[in-house]
Scaffold this active site. Structure first.
Site, PDB file in Angstrom:
ATOM      1  N   ASP B 193     -89.979  47.773 -28.228  1.00 53.47           N
ATOM      2  CA  ASP B 193     -90.702  48.179 -27.018  1.00 53.47           C
ATOM      3  C   ASP B 193     -91.305  46.963 -26.289  1.00 53.47           C
ATOM      4  O   ASP B 193     -92.101  46.224 -26.867  1.00 53.47           O
ATOM      5  CB  ASP B 193     -91.829  49.126 -27.486  1.00 53.47           C
ATOM      6  CG  ASP B 193     -92.687  49.668 -26.364  1.00 53.47           C
ATOM      7  OD1 ASP B 193     -92.390  49.416 -25.180  1.00 53.47           O
ATOM      8  OD2 ASP B 193     -93.678  50.381 -26.684  1.00 53.47           O
ATOM      9  N   ASN B 232    -100.630  63.823 -24.326  1.00 54.11           N
ATOM     10  CA  ASN B 232    -101.477  62.980 -25.179  1.00 54.11           C
ATOM     11  C   ASN B 232    -102.380  63.839 -26.056  1.00 54.11           C
ATOM     12  O   ASN B 232    -103.561  64.074 -25.772  1.00 54.11           O
ATOM     13  CB  ASN B 232    -102.302  62.019 -24.328  1.00 54.11           C
ATOM     14  CG  ASN B 232    -102.857  60.882 -25.176  1.00 54.11           C
ATOM     15  OD1 ASN B 232    -103.075  61.047 -26.373  1.00 54.11           O
ATOM     16  ND2 ASN B 232    -103.078  59.737 -24.558  1.00 54.11           N
ATOM     17  N   HIS B 366     -98.839  51.426 -25.816  1.00 55.67           N
ATOM     18  CA  HIS B 366     -97.799  50.426 -26.098  1.00 55.67           C
ATOM     19  C   HIS B 366     -98.411  49.136 -26.632  1.00 55.67           C
ATOM     20  O   HIS B 366     -99.465  48.705 -26.182  1.00 55.67           O
ATOM     21  CB  HIS B 366     -97.008  50.125 -24.825  1.00 55.67           C
ATOM     22  CG  HIS B 366     -96.273  51.300 -24.280  1.00 55.67           C
ATOM     23  ND1 HIS B 366     -95.009  51.641 -24.698  1.00 55.67           N
ATOM     24  CD2 HIS B 366     -96.631  52.228 -23.364  1.00 55.67           C
ATOM     25  CE1 HIS B 366     -94.618  52.727 -24.045  1.00 55.67           C
ATOM     26  NE2 HIS B 366     -95.589  53.102 -23.224  1.00 55.67           N
TER      27      HIS B 366
END
Lengths: 553, 553
Positions: B193, B232, B366
């Site tokens: 990622d 989320n 991330h």
């Protein structure tokens, strides 16, 4: 008879970013502060600029004594040509600001008849009842000013756009002494820049960017291409200084960059020895390591210098291995994707790019919270009105003033069109004046309005389907058609069945009407439109604009 | 005969944000990792979704063994219904991920025939030559996984989207031990990622948001309305926990929020005691200080919950004095203005709003630079291929790997469609496969393409002018018209002169053609179009789309 009163009339710039223009009215005198544009929202398709509706000024033309400019950014001066064409008032401003206005008036062919009145920082213009003092402030364009407006009812201090930078590039700091002196004298109303009120702490000095630039320049082997705001002359100066320090010639690229750098050099705001300036056409005559190019396009605008270089469509500059690109600007909200696209493209071409996410190569020109607190504390106004910002900024600036000790009833969060009227009875904010926007599209000003925009949005969403039919006006029979053309709706080759069905439905609908002797074309068109819309939505879940046209032959 | 080789074929997600889908091919086995959508750019007018073109998979249908999902975000699972309609392969994923896929398949009416295969974290699926292990990672949606793909040529580790959070909400940390063990075994290729590779340091723990929320909740008097990403679930859990701590019932608003919270509660990923859940319809039955509403619309989407509440068009919820709004999300690039609009509107209505610029109420899912360095150092792959990101991110991830000691020739910055082929001769990246995008607009998939979009853009910019004329097919004379209709071009009342002139020009042009016996309608239409376009541009500096239509009667 009206009581003596002082009116502050925001015609733009409150509850919105851009389009700053405010009228101050006392008895039979009106002065106008700034005359800016705003940029169209993404859904204002085809609109080039948005300018303020100045009906209030037109209706009070005889009172207007002049326009007073705080600085030369588009959102403060961009609408001036459009305004002067309707009201040829004197325009007061510092030299650089007027230099930029001059360029605009030339483009609009109205420079000759315009009355530009240059003032120096510190100078005061006296009208009959009002006096206007220009007070130097630091901002992201040189020669910016706050305005102190002396009225028989007290002093209004309008900060313009400003920040507090203790190490400004031109040594010309926001004049805190003067503000303190005004505070001591007593300020009736403070109007202050709210743009960065949500940012904590203190903004960074422009000078720190110079240090970053020199560090970057010291390691660069090839050409350096810097994109920045054309109006940020201090930034330009620092890029030039870093270039000179590392023995690089400087070329300007892009119309506004070329124009503004020329104005700034002619007027002595940008200092670059002649031998360091080269024409963009001659860039290739010099070794790469001796070249800096300063270009437009820092917002990723597809037609500006940086994008053209990145995508290989620049007239003169093509990418070379070893080029180093610097984007010395923040993306304005809404432009992030455009900027990112250019960055990606440059990396794809194998060159290096430095931008805000990686290095500190941009600072804001607007005061942060601690700077605002300083101004409030020096000025200690009786009344406060936050300006320049969206509603969220005005609201937080209000909160800040109250935290500093102002009474809530002395703080006025107004929006464009709401009048702040001060009389001996106190403050009244219940009056409003007509305000609004005019869209500039091509040559036209105001001929694109909400209906036209709504149509553009509808057309953009699902395209259009036009149905044409010719009807014999003697016996009311169909003699040709219905024919169907579509654009932006669906691939024609996929759509054959759908289009045939549209023809069929239209034919049936028309014949049904004609049989019933419904000969009102408007009624007939409506029934065709409705049936076709219904069918298309059911079939595709889309709503193209459907236009039936009937020809009588 | 081909040498033994292992192919990694990115069909989306490289050099772009979203639309993640990758094929891994070894001999006669292909597995597909994820099947995501991307959202249309602003200039893709009318397009609802963008899905990957899977021609390569269709051409190799017989080799495909299944789809393996890393997590349940739209950019990883959104295209699955469109893909399964063409290739009904088994779909492997953790329970929450499949729960979300299930919802989509239901909407598309293909759940019954689909083959969803739930796996547990840690589980391994064995195919003929390939083995796929699901390794738990932390991300902004629960139940996320990295995938280790065991091939006869070595191990591929695909991180999926991940971060390293030492205090995850569900106690399920990114499985560093497993990654270290794989590193020890030897990893042939790491795919990781790249989204946040430009951010220095380490991302913040989701848990810190919980603390901020509790502090905010502790001071709130009225209702609390929190907008966040429906997916989320950790955030939802923390909002629920803060609500319970301060004795508030919880209602979910917005279709995706209701759907996903239900799935998450049913599957045991979201824990809220029944007595704390209330229906959004019943909100008004409770005292304000006992209510939390969790709603969609954190990106300012005009049709979602938050905007509807702000603008007074929500079916059930209207603003009350004392309401406290929290936007617990970052604006995705491009959405800043929409979010700001909602914030302004809420402040105008007199309620308070807390958002990212003011408080730390959102964290990214991330990995930042230091987290990426950790993964690289644990895994120590032979080859590295950055994934998930625009080109700038892939480029910086490449630089990061090289700084950590990888040889530049072992790092492969590829874009969608470029094949990474590993054989005993080393790595070959010269092959490409067909890739691309399909636009979903309404029911249609792929029937809107570049030509349709170009037409929509043209129509959006300056509108359209349609000219209709009826011509006698016996003697080639004009029998009716030319008539002109315009939309999105100019206010009709301003345009009378222009429209009359357009009629005149069209008439002249047609008569000129007919005199010269030019009876090719296409030629005639072109000359009308060109003359009219030329006149309109000269007159208005605009380029509306001009459509001449000729009816033969």
């Amino acid at each position: 008879m009206d009581k003596e009163s002082l009116k502050v009339i925001p015609l733009g710039g409150l509850g919105e970013i851009g389009k700053n223009i405010t009228a101050i009215e006392y008895k039979d005198e009106i002065i106008v502060i700034d005359g800016g544009i705003s940029f169209p929202d993404e859904d204002m398709y085809g609109v080039d600029l948005v300018i303020p509706d100045i009906r209030y000024l037109l209706e009070n033309k005889n009172k207007i004594k002049g326009m007073f400019l705080t600085h030369g950014h588009e959102d403060h001066i961009g609408a001036i040509p459009y305004i002067l064409k309707q009201i040829n008032m004197p325009v007061y401003g510092t030299r650089l600001t007027l230099g930029l206005v001059e360029n605009k008036l030339k483009e609009h062919n109205i420079l000759r008849e315009s009355k530009l009145k240059p003032v120096r920082t510190g100078q005061t213009i006296k009208l009959e009842n009002l006096k206007i003092e220009f007070i130097g402030v630091t901002h992201s364009i040189a020669d910016s000013c706050a305005l102190a407006i002396y009225t028989p009812m007290g002093i209004i201090l309008h900060t313009g756009d400003f920040k507090i930078d203790y190490t400004p590039i031109d040594g010309r700091m926001t004049n805190l002494n003067r503000m303190a002196a005004l505070g001591k004298k007593g300020v009736l109303l403070l109007m202050a820049d709210s743009t960065n009120v949500e940012r904590q702490g203190h903004s960074i000095s422009e000078k720190s960017i110079g240090e970053t630039l020199k560090r970057i320049f010291s390691g660069a082997q090839g050409r350096i291409i810097v994109a920045t705001f054309a109006s940020n002359i201090h930034r330009m100066q620092q890029i030039a200084d870093a270039s000179i320090a590392y023995n690089r010639k400087i070329a300007f690229s892009g119309r506004s960059m070329e124009n503004i750098s020329e104005v700034a050099m002619n007027l002595g705001y940008l200092h670059v020895p002649d031998e360091y300036i080269i024409d963009i056409k001659d860039v290739n005559k010099y070794p790469s390591e001796e070249v800096t190019i300063i270009t437009t396009g820092s917002q990723g605008e597809p037609m500006a210098g940086l994008s053209r270089i990145a995508y290989g469509s620049h007239r003169l500059i093509s990418i070379q291995p070893g080029d180093l690109f610097i984007i010395s600007a923040s993306p304005i909200p809404g432009n992030d994707k455009l900027v990112s696209r250019v960055i990606n493209q440059l990396f794809r071409k194998g060159v290096d790019v430095i931008y805000e996410d990686l290095e500190e190569i941009h600072v804001s020109g607007h005061a942060y919270q601690e700077e605002l607190k300083l101004i409030h504390s020096l000025v200690k106004p009786k009344y406060f009105m936050p300006v320049h910002g969206e509603y969220r900024h005005l609201k937080h600036h209000r909160d800040l003033a109250i935290k500093l000790g102002m009474k809530p009833e002395s703080v006025f969060t107004l929006e464009t069109g709401q009048v702040l009227e001060i009389s001996e009875d106190g403050v009244n904010t219940s009056k409003t004046v007509h305000t609004g926007v005019l869209f500039v599209d091509g040559i036209g000003v105001g001929d694109v309005g909400n209906i036209v925009l709504r149509d553009r949005r509808d057309l953009a969403k699902d395209g259009m389907v036009t149905i044409v039919v010719a009807i014999n006006k003697e016996n009311y029979s169909i003699v040709a058609g219905p024919d169907v053309i579509t654009r932006g709706f669906i691939y024609a080759r996929e759509a054959e069945d759908i289009i045939n069905k549209v023809k069929e439905i239209s034919k049936e609908e028309i014949e049904r009407c004609l049989e019933k002797e419904i000969l009102e074309w408007q009624v007939l068109k409506n029934s065709v439109r409705k049936s076709v819309e219904h069918f298309l939505y059911h079939k595709t879940k889309r709503n193209p604009s459907v236009f039936p046209i009937i020809m009588e032959v």
